[in-house]
Design a protein around this motif. Sequence first.
Motif, PDB file in Angstrom:
ATOM      1  N   SER A 121       0.823  -1.199   0.000  1.00 22.10           N
ATOM      2  CA  SER A 121       0.000   0.000   0.000  1.00 22.10           C
ATOM      3  C   SER A 121       0.859   1.251   0.000  1.00 22.10           C
ATOM      4  CB  SER A 121      -0.921   0.024   1.228  1.00 22.10           C
ATOM      5  OG  SER A 121      -1.606   1.255   1.330  1.00 22.10           O
ATOM      6  N   GLU A 122       0.439   2.227  -0.747  1.00 20.98           N
ATOM      7  CA  GLU A 122       1.147   3.505  -0.822  1.00 20.98           C
ATOM      8  C   GLU A 122       1.178   4.200   0.530  1.00 20.98           C
ATOM      9  OE1 GLU A 122       0.833   7.878  -0.962  1.00 20.98           O
ATOM     10  OE2 GLU A 122      -0.869   6.490  -0.795  1.00 20.98           O
ATOM     11  N   LYS A 123       0.260   3.829   1.421  1.00 22.58           N
ATOM     12  CA  LYS A 123       0.176   4.439   2.737  1.00 22.58           C
ATOM     13  C   LYS A 123       1.400   4.130   3.601  1.00 22.58           C
ATOM     14  CE  LYS A 123      -4.881   4.204   2.904  1.00 22.58           C
ATOM     15  NZ  LYS A 123      -6.045   3.636   3.636  1.00 22.58           N
ATOM     16  N   TYR A 124       2.104   3.031   3.280  1.00 23.14           N
ATOM     17  CA  TYR A 124       3.225   2.601   4.111  1.00 23.14           C
ATOM     18  C   TYR A 124       4.587   2.953   3.516  1.00 23.14           C
ATOM     19  CZ  TYR A 124      -0.586  -0.122   6.112  1.00 23.14           C
ATOM     20  OH  TYR A 124      -1.784  -0.495   6.670  1.00 23.14           O
ATOM     21  N   VAL A 125       4.604   3.716   2.437  1.00 20.88           N
ATOM     22  CA  VAL A 125       5.875   4.056   1.802  1.00 20.88           C
ATOM     23  C   VAL A 125       6.119   5.568   1.863  1.00 20.88           C
ATOM     24  CG1 VAL A 125       5.738   2.092   0.242  1.00 20.88           C
ATOM     25  CG2 VAL A 125       4.890   4.308  -0.516  1.00 20.88           C
ATOM     26  N   ASP A 126       7.379   5.924   1.823  1.00 26.00           N
ATOM     27  CA  ASP A 126       7.806   7.323   1.749  1.00 26.00           C
ATOM     28  C   ASP A 126       8.787   7.463   0.598  1.00 26.00           C
ATOM     29  OD1 ASP A 126       6.349   8.293   3.871  1.00 26.00           O
ATOM     30  OD2 ASP A 126       7.983   8.110   5.327  1.00 26.00           O
ATOM     31  N   VAL A 127       8.909   8.658   0.076  1.00 25.35           N
ATOM     32  CA  VAL A 127       9.961   8.954  -0.885  1.00 25.35           C
ATOM     33  C   VAL A 127      11.068   9.660  -0.104  1.00 25.35           C
ATOM     34  CG1 VAL A 127      10.618  10.267  -2.929  1.00 25.35           C
ATOM     35  CG2 VAL A 127       8.427   9.058  -2.881  1.00 25.35           C
ATOM     36  N   ASP A 128      12.180   8.973   0.050  1.00 21.95           N
ATOM     37  CA  ASP A 128      13.288   9.466   0.860  1.00 21.95           C
ATOM     38  C   ASP A 128      14.252  10.293   0.031  1.00 21.95           C
ATOM     39  OD1 ASP A 128      15.073   9.606   3.150  1.00 21.95           O
ATOM     40  OD2 ASP A 128      16.341   8.190   2.062  1.00 21.95           O
ATOM     41  N   HIS A 129      14.732  11.405   0.600  1.00 22.30           N
ATOM     42  CA  HIS A 129      15.864  12.129   0.024  1.00 22.30           C
ATOM     43  C   HIS A 129      17.109  11.443   0.568  1.00 22.30           C
ATOM     44  CE1 HIS A 129      12.864  15.342  -0.653  1.00 22.30           C
ATOM     45  NE2 HIS A 129      13.639  15.630  -1.681  1.00 22.30           N
ATOM     46  N   VAL A 130      17.852  10.757  -0.286  1.00 20.37           N
ATOM     47  CA  VAL A 130      19.041  10.020   0.159  1.00 20.37           C
ATOM     48  C   VAL A 130      19.949  10.936   0.965  1.00 20.37           C
ATOM     49  CG1 VAL A 130      21.096   8.772  -0.595  1.00 20.37           C
ATOM     50  CG2 VAL A 130      18.903   8.352  -1.724  1.00 20.37           C
ATOM     51  N   ASN A 176      12.286   5.414   6.879  1.00 18.47           N
ATOM     52  CA  ASN A 176      12.496   6.838   6.650  1.00 18.47           C
ATOM     53  C   ASN A 176      12.468   7.611   7.966  1.00 18.47           C
ATOM     54  OD1 ASN A 176      12.924   9.067   4.917  1.00 18.47           O
ATOM     55  ND2 ASN A 176      10.757   9.556   4.931  1.00 18.47           N
ATOM     56  N   ILE A 177      11.570   7.229   8.861  1.00 19.88           N
ATOM     57  CA  ILE A 177      11.491   7.872  10.173  1.00 19.88           C
ATOM     58  C   ILE A 177      12.750   7.583  10.982  1.00 19.88           C
ATOM     59  CG2 ILE A 177      10.293   7.847  12.394  1.00 19.88           C
ATOM     60  CD1 ILE A 177       8.826   9.387  10.219  1.00 19.88           C
ATOM     61  N   ALA A 178      13.233   6.335  10.911  1.00 18.84           N
ATOM     62  CA  ALA A 178      14.435   5.947  11.656  1.00 18.84           C
ATOM     63  C   ALA A 178      15.666   6.723  11.164  1.00 18.84           C
ATOM     64  CB  ALA A 178      14.677   4.444  11.510  1.00 18.84           C
ATOM     65  N   LYS A 179      15.724   6.968   9.872  1.00 16.76           N
ATOM     66  CA  LYS A 179      16.854   7.696   9.291  1.00 16.76           C
ATOM     67  C   LYS A 179      16.816   9.171   9.659  1.00 16.76           C
ATOM     68  CE  LYS A 179      18.812   9.165   4.877  1.00 16.76           C
ATOM     69  NZ  LYS A 179      18.582   9.233   3.407  1.00 16.76           N
ATOM     70  N   GLY A 180      15.644   9.786   9.523  1.00 16.04           N
ATOM     71  CA  GLY A 180      15.523  11.208   9.828  1.00 16.04           C
ATOM     72  C   GLY A 180      16.424  12.040   8.934  1.00 16.04           C
ATOM     73  N   GLY A 181      17.095  13.016   9.524  1.00 15.60           N
ATOM     74  CA  GLY A 181      17.981  13.882   8.750  1.00 15.60           C
ATOM     75  C   GLY A 181      19.443  13.547   8.935  1.00 15.60           C
ATOM     76  N   ARG A 182      19.721  12.323   9.391  1.00 12.21           N
ATOM     77  CA  ARG A 182      21.104  11.944   9.692  1.00 12.21           C
ATOM     78  C   ARG A 182      21.888  11.521   8.454  1.00 12.21           C
ATOM     79  NH1 ARG A 182      20.580   7.727  14.529  1.00 12.21           N
ATOM     80  NH2 ARG A 182      18.748   7.086  13.324  1.00 12.21           N
ATOM     81  N   GLY A 183      23.209  11.635   8.566  1.00 11.97           N
ATOM     82  CA  GLY A 183      24.109  11.213   7.503  1.00 11.97           C
ATOM     83  C   GLY A 183      24.666   9.830   7.784  1.00 11.97           C
ATOM     84  N   PRO A 184      25.560   9.313   6.935  1.00 15.19           N
ATOM     85  CA  PRO A 184      26.085   7.953   7.079  1.00 15.19           C
ATOM     86  C   PRO A 184      26.909   7.716   8.334  1.00 15.19           C
ATOM     87  CG  PRO A 184      27.249   9.160   5.362  1.00 15.19           C
ATOM     88  CD  PRO A 184      26.052   9.981   5.731  1.00 15.19           C
ATOM     89  N   GLN A 185      27.408   8.770   8.954  1.00 10.00           N
ATOM     90  CA  GLN A 185      28.145   8.585  10.210  1.00 10.00           C
ATOM     91  C   GLN A 185      27.218   8.344  11.389  1.00 10.00           C
ATOM     92  OE1 GLN A 185      27.588  11.321   8.620  1.00 10.00           O
ATOM     93  NE2 GLN A 185      27.782  13.176   9.852  1.00 10.00           N
TER      94      GLN A 185
END
Length: 218
Positions: free
Chosen positions: A117-126, A165-174
């Motif tokens: 379902s589209e409801k469970y997906v986000d478009v992430d900015h890598v 996407n929520i877990a990643k947030g605005g963090r970088g690879p470090q």
Amino acid sequence: MIFLRRATHVAVLTLVLIPITSALTTPEAAAEPRKRSQAEAATLARRMLAQLKVARPLSIRGYSRERFQPRSAHRKGRCSTREMVLARDGRSVRRNAACHPVKGLWYSPYDGKWLKSEKYVDVDHVVPLAYAWRSGAKRWSQATRRAFANDLTRPELLTVSHSANIAKGGRGPQGWRPQRRAHWCRYATSWITVKHHYRLFVTRKEKVALLNMLRTCR
């Protein structure tokens, strides 16, 4: 005649089974050509990373999503950037008259989830918008920031699960890595490709983290 029938029967079963096996294979199944391309991509990524300026992050002061995607801004045509990415990344996507996906199947490479379902997906900015701001986008024009936020050419936009996407947030690879180690190579090469194209700088810890992830490319 008996042997001919058996041979024919086996051939039919083979034709039936091959597509089924292929359908269950994830988009990141590792075949030999893919392994070679990953190694080549990693080599190029290391070269691009070496060309990036290493500096301390800029202040987050002044940042807002609207500095990248103003509410008044719309893409040409009837489909939004999000809708275009979902159509590109999904399987058997069906859209309504307004271009919104109403049915489809999406794979989230960050955590390996299949989403129906589209409801469970986000478009992430890598490279997250806030992270890009602190990496040099703060000094860009409004037009350049908008182009970055809606870039369908570079590997900046990716369909992932909402939870990832929520877990990643605005963090970088470090500070964050995809849950699936198998995606580390693609994540690192995508991050570097985007930063190199837009001439964004990296921090020392960020560079070390990217180099460590590139070691997983085979």
